[in-house]
Design a protein around this motif. Sequence first.
Motif, PDB file in Angstrom:
ATOM      1  N   THR A 373       0.820  -1.208   0.000  1.00  0.00           N
ATOM      2  CA  THR A 373       0.000   0.000   0.000  1.00  0.00           C
ATOM      3  C   THR A 373       0.852   1.255   0.000  1.00  0.00           C
ATOM      4  O   THR A 373       0.502   2.263  -0.633  1.00  0.00           O
ATOM      5  N   GLU A 374       1.990   1.209   0.684  1.00  0.00           N
ATOM      6  CA  GLU A 374       2.852   2.401   0.768  1.00  0.00           C
ATOM      7  C   GLU A 374       3.466   2.775  -0.579  1.00  0.00           C
ATOM      8  O   GLU A 374       3.949   3.895  -0.761  1.00  0.00           O
ATOM      9  N   LYS A 375       3.446   1.854  -1.549  1.00  0.00           N
ATOM     10  CA  LYS A 375       4.020   2.130  -2.866  1.00  0.00           C
ATOM     11  C   LYS A 375       3.017   2.792  -3.808  1.00  0.00           C
ATOM     12  O   LYS A 375       3.378   3.136  -4.930  1.00  0.00           O
ATOM     13  N   LEU A 376       1.767   2.938  -3.382  1.00  0.00           N
ATOM     14  CA  LEU A 376       0.730   3.489  -4.242  1.00  0.00           C
ATOM     15  C   LEU A 376       0.529   4.963  -3.947  1.00  0.00           C
ATOM     16  O   LEU A 376       0.657   5.409  -2.790  1.00  0.00           O
ATOM     17  N   ASN A 377       0.185   5.738  -5.014  1.00  0.00           N
ATOM     18  CA  ASN A 377      -0.233   7.112  -4.779  1.00  0.00           C
ATOM     19  C   ASN A 377      -1.728   7.126  -4.464  1.00  0.00           C
ATOM     20  O   ASN A 377      -2.387   6.074  -4.439  1.00  0.00           O
ATOM     21  N   GLU A 378      -2.269   8.311  -4.242  1.00  0.00           N
ATOM     22  CA  GLU A 378      -3.663   8.407  -3.813  1.00  0.00           C
ATOM     23  C   GLU A 378      -4.628   7.892  -4.873  1.00  0.00           C
ATOM     24  O   GLU A 378      -5.616   7.209  -4.568  1.00  0.00           O
ATOM     25  N   LYS A 379      -4.347   8.200  -6.134  1.00  0.00           N
ATOM     26  CA  LYS A 379      -5.244   7.740  -7.202  1.00  0.00           C
ATOM     27  C   LYS A 379      -5.200   6.223  -7.346  1.00  0.00           C
ATOM     28  O   LYS A 379      -6.232   5.579  -7.593  1.00  0.00           O
ATOM     29  N   GLU A 380      -4.013   5.657  -7.199  1.00  0.00           N
ATOM     30  CA  GLU A 380      -3.898   4.197  -7.292  1.00  0.00           C
ATOM     31  C   GLU A 380      -4.591   3.518  -6.118  1.00  0.00           C
ATOM     32  O   GLU A 380      -5.205   2.464  -6.281  1.00  0.00           O
ATOM     33  N   LYS A 381      -4.491   4.132  -4.939  1.00  0.00           N
ATOM     34  CA  LYS A 381      -5.215   3.573  -3.791  1.00  0.00           C
ATOM     35  C   LYS A 381      -6.720   3.607  -4.029  1.00  0.00           C
ATOM     36  O   LYS A 381      -7.443   2.655  -3.711  1.00  0.00           O
ATOM     37  N   GLN A 385      -9.213   0.336  -4.210  1.00  0.00           N
ATOM     38  CA  GLN A 385     -10.392   0.241  -3.358  1.00  0.00           C
ATOM     39  C   GLN A 385     -11.652   0.003  -4.179  1.00  0.00           C
ATOM     40  O   GLN A 385     -12.513  -0.794  -3.805  1.00  0.00           O
ATOM     41  N   MET A 386     -11.743   0.686  -5.327  1.00  0.00           N
ATOM     42  CA  MET A 386     -12.956   0.596  -6.132  1.00  0.00           C
ATOM     43  C   MET A 386     -13.087  -0.774  -6.798  1.00  0.00           C
ATOM     44  O   MET A 386     -14.156  -1.388  -6.804  1.00  0.00           O
ATOM     45  N   VAL A 387     -11.970  -1.284  -7.376  1.00  0.00           N
ATOM     46  CA  VAL A 387     -12.038  -2.569  -8.078  1.00  0.00           C
ATOM     47  C   VAL A 387     -11.766  -3.741  -7.137  1.00  0.00           C
ATOM     48  O   VAL A 387     -11.763  -4.888  -7.581  1.00  0.00           O
ATOM     49  N   ARG A 388     -11.521  -3.424  -5.831  1.00  0.00           N
ATOM     50  CA  ARG A 388     -11.276  -4.448  -4.820  1.00  0.00           C
ATOM     51  C   ARG A 388     -10.102  -5.354  -5.225  1.00  0.00           C
ATOM     52  O   ARG A 388     -10.222  -6.565  -5.352  1.00  0.00           O
ATOM     53  N   LEU A 389      -8.946  -4.693  -5.422  1.00  0.00           N
ATOM     54  CA  LEU A 389      -7.732  -5.382  -5.852  1.00  0.00           C
ATOM     55  C   LEU A 389      -6.628  -5.069  -4.852  1.00  0.00           C
ATOM     56  O   LEU A 389      -6.385  -3.906  -4.530  1.00  0.00           O
ATOM     57  N   VAL A 390      -5.959  -6.115  -4.345  1.00  0.00           N
ATOM     58  CA  VAL A 390      -4.895  -5.893  -3.365  1.00  0.00           C
ATOM     59  C   VAL A 390      -3.726  -5.189  -4.030  1.00  0.00           C
ATOM     60  O   VAL A 390      -3.456  -5.381  -5.229  1.00  0.00           O
ATOM     61  N   PRO A 391      -2.987  -4.334  -3.301  1.00  0.00           N
ATOM     62  CA  PRO A 391      -1.902  -3.552  -3.916  1.00  0.00           C
ATOM     63  C   PRO A 391      -0.830  -4.404  -4.580  1.00  0.00           C
ATOM     64  O   PRO A 391      -0.303  -4.040  -5.632  1.00  0.00           O
ATOM     65  N   GLY A 392      -0.470  -5.543  -3.971  1.00  0.00           N
ATOM     66  CA  GLY A 392       0.590  -6.367  -4.566  1.00  0.00           C
ATOM     67  C   GLY A 392       0.212  -6.864  -5.944  1.00  0.00           C
ATOM     68  O   GLY A 392       1.031  -6.834  -6.883  1.00  0.00           O
ATOM     69  N   ALA A 393      -1.032  -7.321  -6.114  1.00  0.00           N
ATOM     70  CA  ALA A 393      -1.480  -7.786  -7.434  1.00  0.00           C
ATOM     71  C   ALA A 393      -1.536  -6.635  -8.420  1.00  0.00           C
ATOM     72  O   ALA A 393      -1.146  -6.775  -9.595  1.00  0.00           O
ATOM     73  N   TYR A 394      -2.000  -5.468  -7.971  1.00  0.00           N
ATOM     74  CA  TYR A 394      -2.066  -4.312  -8.869  1.00  0.00           C
ATOM     75  C   TYR A 394      -0.675  -3.930  -9.364  1.00  0.00           C
ATOM     76  O   TYR A 394      -0.484  -3.658 -10.557  1.00  0.00           O
ATOM     77  N   LEU A 395       0.305  -3.897  -8.469  1.00  0.00           N
ATOM     78  CA  LEU A 395       1.669  -3.532  -8.877  1.00  0.00           C
ATOM     79  C   LEU A 395       2.226  -4.530  -9.882  1.00  0.00           C
ATOM     80  O   LEU A 395       2.926  -4.155 -10.834  1.00  0.00           O
ATOM     81  N   GLU A 396       1.921  -5.814  -9.701  1.00  0.00           N
ATOM     82  CA  GLU A 396       2.385  -6.827 -10.655  1.00  0.00           C
ATOM     83  C   GLU A 396       1.724  -6.633 -12.015  1.00  0.00           C
ATOM     84  O   GLU A 396       2.396  -6.684 -13.059  1.00  0.00           O
ATOM     85  N   TYR A 397       0.397  -6.397 -12.020  1.00  0.00           N
ATOM     86  CA  TYR A 397      -0.300  -6.184 -13.285  1.00  0.00           C
ATOM     87  C   TYR A 397       0.187  -4.911 -13.963  1.00  0.00           C
ATOM     88  O   TYR A 397       0.360  -4.871 -15.196  1.00  0.00           O
ATOM     89  N   LYS A 398       0.425  -3.878 -13.189  1.00  0.00           N
ATOM     90  CA  LYS A 398       0.905  -2.616 -13.746  1.00  0.00           C
ATOM     91  C   LYS A 398       2.275  -2.797 -14.402  1.00  0.00           C
ATOM     92  O   LYS A 398       2.513  -2.321 -15.517  1.00  0.00           O
ATOM     93  N   ALA A 399       3.174  -3.503 -13.724  1.00  0.00           N
ATOM     94  CA  ALA A 399       4.514  -3.733 -14.288  1.00  0.00           C
ATOM     95  C   ALA A 399       4.434  -4.543 -15.571  1.00  0.00           C
ATOM     96  O   ALA A 399       5.146  -4.253 -16.548  1.00  0.00           O
ATOM     97  N   ALA A 400       3.562  -5.562 -15.596  1.00  0.00           N
ATOM     98  CA  ALA A 400       3.433  -6.384 -16.808  1.00  0.00           C
ATOM     99  C   ALA A 400       2.906  -5.557 -17.972  1.00  0.00           C
ATOM    100  O   ALA A 400       3.412  -5.650 -19.113  1.00  0.00           O
ATOM    101  N   LEU A 401       1.907  -4.716 -17.731  1.00  0.00           N
ATOM    102  CA  LEU A 401       1.341  -3.897 -18.810  1.00  0.00           C
ATOM    103  C   LEU A 401       2.327  -2.844 -19.286  1.00  0.00           C
ATOM    104  O   LEU A 401       2.447  -2.592 -20.494  1.00  0.00           O
ATOM    105  N   VAL A 402       3.038  -2.206 -18.358  1.00  0.00           N
ATOM    106  CA  VAL A 402       4.009  -1.174 -18.752  1.00  0.00           C
ATOM    107  C   VAL A 402       5.152  -1.787 -19.553  1.00  0.00           C
ATOM    108  O   VAL A 402       5.584  -1.230 -20.571  1.00  0.00           O
TER     109      VAL A 402
END
Length: 443
Positions: A373-381, A385-402
């Motif tokens: 959670t500490e690695k996310l900015n406010e918009k990412e948090k 919260q809205m899509v109910r996705l844990v931060p670790g999974a989001y960071l992994e998906y973000k890195a794969a897409l980028v």
Amino acid sequence: MERLASFSNDPFDKPPCRGCSSYLTEPYVKCAECGPPAFLLCLQCFTRGFEYKKHQSDHTYEIMTSDFPVLDPNWTAQEEMALLEAVMDCGFGNWQDVANQMCTKSKEECEKHYMKHFINNPLFASTLLNLKQAEEAQHNETAIPFHPADDPPRPTFDSLLSRDMAGYMPARADFVEEFDNYAEWDLRDIDFVEDDSDILHALKIAVVDIYHSRLKERQRRKKIIRDHGLINLRKFQILERRYPKEVQDLYETMRRFARILGPVEHDKFIESHALEFELRREIKRLQEYRAAGITNFCSARTYDHLKKTRDEERLKRTMLSEVLQYIQDSSACQQWLSRQADIDSGLTPTVPVPSNSGRRSAPPLNLTGLPGTEKLNEKEKELCQMVRLVPGAYLEYKAALVNECNKQGGLRLAQARALIKIDVNKTRKIYDFLIREGYITKA
């Protein structure tokens, strides 16, 4: 005097000179009357007339050298031997290393000469063919050899694409973890000794036969993967999407029978069903024209145009009735207008719309204490919260897409859905968010 090739270019492989005990270098002299063992002299001892025991200076002799052509006038026998040894040491195809080891020929000369005289030489073709046929006849019941697939992708180890490819390593044409990966463990303690009883010996042979059958099953699975092109999963998915939805469902159902039919027969089976689907759809369209009293294609075009217009009008009336449902509630009306604005701009609406089904939307995810959670900015948090996705999974998906966007120069939604194996609506929201924030760009 006779000129003969030596067995090796290394002077340490030859007996020393019988006169001065020095190591022999070509050319050197061999007495034709003395021996065995061969009586060898260097040129210096030969010119001095060296004699020893039964050997006399007037004996007949042979000059031992490999400085004469064999297959090509510009290549000596010594260079032919050096080329074969260099190819054996450096490997076929590493012509620069072969040339460096030979020191007398260039890379192009080595490759051209080897291919001409040792690969494409018709004198060797029949012999090599007979050897190949004999080897195939000997090993026709053994495990199936596995060759690399055609130009598979080469992802980095432990990446998302590497996991989708089941740990396949294109450079080695093999997998990190094999099917039945611990089959060899059953053989680690087996040792055939002379004092084994007949029963024990037969039991050990049975264990080896079982291991051999497991190896054949492993190679059979590899052959299916290779023949059907299942290594390149993305290419396989792209080919699958060219069919209509109904044919894709059939493709998914019949995939388990592909190993029985083979790749060509399986593709013919699917193509025939795709053609049948197109024919049935065309027949249904013609039957609709006939039911409407249409007898020519000119009238059919007019009918299709009018039908499309009626469908658009029906859609507008549906949208109007939806507006009337929310017009009495100002908050619901504002949410509906925001959703329509997002749809018109090509983005997924971020405001939830209440429905009449009585179902409540899930509450936002509480990110307190979750790792990452500490690695996310406010918009990412807010997105997590809205899509109910844990931060670790989001960071992994973000890195794969980028990373994929940087490789391809852009990313489409279909590619994002192929990379992220989660709910398609969540993938769409993540994809739209990353585009809005400038992390990725559309292809």
